[in-house]
Design a protein around this motif. Structure first.
Motif: not given
Ligand SMILES: Nc1ncnc2c1ncn2[C@@H]1O[C@H](COP(=O)(O)OP(=O)(O)OP(=O)(O)O)[C@@H](O)[C@H]1O
Ligand SMILES: O=C(O)C1=C[C@@H](O)[C@@H](O)[C@H](O)C1
Ligand SMILES: [Mg+2]
Length: 180
Positions: A54-62, A49-50, A116-123
């Motif tokens: 918010e994009g990857e940049s938003g995630f990196r700030v968090r 969701w993040i 089987r992962d769905r929680n790693r958006p970069l993949l």
């Protein structure tokens, strides 16, 4: 025996930071923290969701905020996200505030462990092999320059990896200490 310092685990996705960190903390009877879980907990939402909103940049700030807060604690084990080392401030905090262990593994193991992962958006929606290879090419110099120790998790049980981390962190603390 001298108390062990903070132990911070870094390394790419699927290398076992969360799995091994939890086990290591339990063996050392210390609090365990996971920066990915902390980011989700604070936000009340999932990592995908993040990235969507918010994009990857938003995630990196968090992520940088969470790394600052968690590395300020004492006598903890911390599993970081695979990209935490992309922030120079986070690299500095990790190096200054504890012993940094780079958990390494092969691309084949990473592929298996993230299959089987769905929680790693970069993949998601991409050629995972190529993506993991590219991320590793960009980040390996950062893992290596941030780490005090490199420990392989390839073809080894989490328990065996935990044993090696404990032994090598103790040795780092006291180079003259004999192995038990
Ligand atoms: N030493 C190991 N041997 C076999 N499987 C493992 C090992 N370590 C972890 N795994 C498995 O690999 C998967 C990924 O592990 P984990 O979530 O701990 O990786 P991670 O490094 O925290 O990844 P991320 O950077 O995405 O948070 C899990 O299913 C876990 O059970
Ligand atoms: O390697 C990365 O950049 C990431 C790894 C995961 O731990 C999460 O922090 C997120 O999916 C990004
Ligand atoms: Mg993890």
């Amino acid at each position: 025996m001298q108390a062990l310092p903070n132990i911070f685990l870094i390394g790419p996705m699927g290398t076992g930071k969360s799995t091994i960190g939890r086990l290591l903390a339990a063996e050392l009877r210390r609090p365990f923290h996971d920066s990915d879980h902390e980011i989700e907990h604070r936000c009340g939402c999932g990592i995908p969701w993040i990235f969507d909103v918010e994009g990857e940049s938003g995630f990196r700030v968090r992520e940088a905020e969470v790394i600052d807060r968690l590395t300020s604690l004492e006598e903890i084990v911390l599993a970081t996200g695979g990209g935490a080392v992309t922030s120079s401030t986070s690299r500095q905090y990790l190096r200054e505030r504890g012993v940094v262990v780079y958990l390494s593994t092969t691309l084949e193991q990473q592929l298996r462990r993230t299959a089987r992962d769905r929680n790693r958006p970069l993949l998601q929606g991409t050629d995972r092999r190529e993506r993991l290879r590219q991320l590793m090419a960009e980040r390996e110099p950062l893992y290596l320059s941030t780490a005090d120790l490199v420990v392989s998790t390839d073809r080894r049980s989490p328990r065996a990896v935990v044993r090696e981390i404990k032994r090598r962190v103790r040795r780092l603390q006291n180079p003259l200490e004999q192995d038990a």
